[in-house]
Enzyme design. Structure first.
Site, PDB file in Angstrom:
ATOM      1  CG  ASP A   1      75.178  68.966  21.060  1.00  0.00           C
ATOM      2  OD1 ASP A   1      74.545  69.524  21.979  1.00  0.00           O
ATOM      3  OD2 ASP A   1      75.224  69.398  19.896  1.00  0.00           O
TER       4      ASP A   1
ATOM      5  CG  HIS B   1      75.722  71.965  25.825  1.00  0.00           C
ATOM      6  ND1 HIS B   1      75.190  73.216  25.620  1.00  0.00           N
ATOM      7  CD2 HIS B   1      75.192  71.181  24.856  1.00  0.00           C
ATOM      8  CE1 HIS B   1      74.370  73.193  24.591  1.00  0.00           C
ATOM      9  NE2 HIS B   1      74.353  71.966  24.091  1.00  0.00           N
TER      10      HIS B   1
ATOM     11  CG  HIS C   1      76.938  74.110  21.214  1.00  0.00           C
ATOM     12  ND1 HIS C   1      77.518  72.877  21.336  1.00  0.00           N
ATOM     13  CD2 HIS C   1      75.596  73.881  21.219  1.00  0.00           C
ATOM     14  CE1 HIS C   1      76.584  71.949  21.414  1.00  0.00           C
ATOM     15  NE2 HIS C   1      75.401  72.532  21.364  1.00  0.00           N
TER      16      HIS C   1
ATOM     17  NE  ARG D   1      71.057  69.506  19.104  1.00  0.00           N
ATOM     18  CZ  ARG D   1      71.256  68.467  19.907  1.00  0.00           C
ATOM     19  NH1 ARG D   1      70.422  67.453  19.919  1.00  0.00           N
ATOM     20  NH2 ARG D   1      72.307  68.447  20.705  1.00  0.00           N
TER      21      ARG D   1
HETATM   22  C1  SIN Z   1      71.977  72.870  20.823  1.00  0.00           C
HETATM   23  O1  SIN Z   1      72.472  72.986  21.927  1.00  0.00           O
HETATM   24  O2  SIN Z   1      72.199  71.893  20.122  1.00  0.00           O
HETATM   25  C2  SIN Z   1      71.056  73.957  20.287  1.00  0.00           C
HETATM   26  C3  SIN Z   1      71.819  75.154  19.904  1.00  0.00           C
HETATM   27  C4  SIN Z   1      70.917  76.281  19.479  1.00  0.00           C
HETATM   28  O3  SIN Z   1      69.685  76.128  19.486  1.00  0.00           O
HETATM   29  O4  SIN Z   1      71.424  77.332  19.122  1.00  0.00           O
END
Ligand code: SIN
Length: 287
Positions: A106, A104, A263, A278
């Site tokens: 974000d 995805h 990612h 995050r």
């Molecule tokens: C995310 O998708 O923002 C999390 C990525 C992760 O936990 O590695």
């Protein structure tokens, strides 16, 4: 293989496709101001920064995020009580991860999707829990000119529903898990439309801008046509040669450019805790 350069940091590519590991940065200390221009140049050039050996508090993570832009409050995933822009991405041992598992970008379901994300590794499993990245500029470059031309006029319909609506995902994704707090509302089903091909506002480079988690269909195509096209694009965009893999250490800070990168959080560390902090940064409307 360490590459000496004019940089004041020690840098090493994560892969031939994207990403750079950075040592010698000081995100929260007295050198942060002086180092910013160089870090930002590396960010635009490599799309993913993997900055080692940092010690961040929520305040200093937010201060670093503000160098890029405005930290956001996520409409569905709750932040901490003290810092609503900071989300604890926590998976305790024994659970399966429910966050970020799948390719995805974000928040592409926002009218103005996030510019980027900053993830700070606190508790890292001894093995597993890596994050994968895929360079969507390379994915665009690798298409034939004829398909590129066809895609230029098309728009993707994006929504949070596939990822976050328990009616779609099934409740098992959330049951018994208190580790990440969600707030649900009808806004989960709202749809926004973005061009399938976007131009990076800072570099002027084109990239594909659809993703399997949030892009539901193609606005201009019949459902079956759109499904077939998206099926092809999702496979193409995740080709191994467009990817890099980030292996976390406690104190690693990853920053990725959400405007041109996919990612994927690996869920392969069932017996271990993983805790990340995050912050996402507000972006602009894709063009
Ligand atoms: C995310 O998708 O923002 C999390 C990525 C992760 O936990 O590695």
């Amino acid at each position: 293989m360490t590459h000496p350069s004019s940089s004041s940091f020690e840098t090493r590519p994560l892969s031939a496709a994207l990403g750079v590991e950075v040592r010698g940065a000081d995100l929260a200390g007295p050198d942060a101001e002086a180092q910013w221009d160089e870090l930002h140049r590396l960010f635009l050039a490599h799309h993913v920064l993997c900055i080692r050996d940092q010690k961040l508090e929520p305040e200093s993570q937010l201060a670093f995020a503000r160098r890029f832009g405005r930290p956001e409050i996520h409409p569905i995933v709750e932040g901490t009580d003290e810092h609503p822009e900071v989300v604890r991405v926590f998976k305790p041992a024994g659970e399966s991860a429910s966050f970020g598992v799948g390719w995805h970008t974000d928040n592409s379901f926002f009218a103005e999707p996030s510019l980027g994300s900053i993830l700070y590794g606190v508790t890292i499993p001894p093995v597993g829990g890596d994050t994968l990245y895929a360079n969507q500029e390379l994915a665009w470059d690798a298409l034939s000119p004829a398909l590129q031309e066809r895609l230029m006029g098309l728009h993707g319909v994006h929504s949070a529903s596939r990822a976050y609506d328990p009616a779609t995902t099934g409740t098992a994704k959330y049951e018994g898990k208190a580790s990440i707090r969600y707030r649900w509302s009808d806004s989960i089903r709202e749809e926004v439309v973005h061009p399938v091909v976007r131009t990076h506002p800072e570099t002027g480079r084109r990239s594909l801008y659809v993703n399997p988690m949030f892009t539901l269909r193609i606005a201009e195509l019949h459902e079956g046509e759109g499904r077939a096209l998206l099926g092809f694009l999702f496979e193409h965009c995740a080709r191994p040669e467009f990817q890099a893999r980030l292996r976390w250490e406690p104190g690693t800070v990853a920053v990725w450019d959400n405007r041109c990168v996919w990612h994927y959080a690996m869920d392969d560390y069932r017996d271990h805790d993983r805790l990340m902090m995050r912050v996402t940064i507000a972006g602009d409307r894709p063009v």
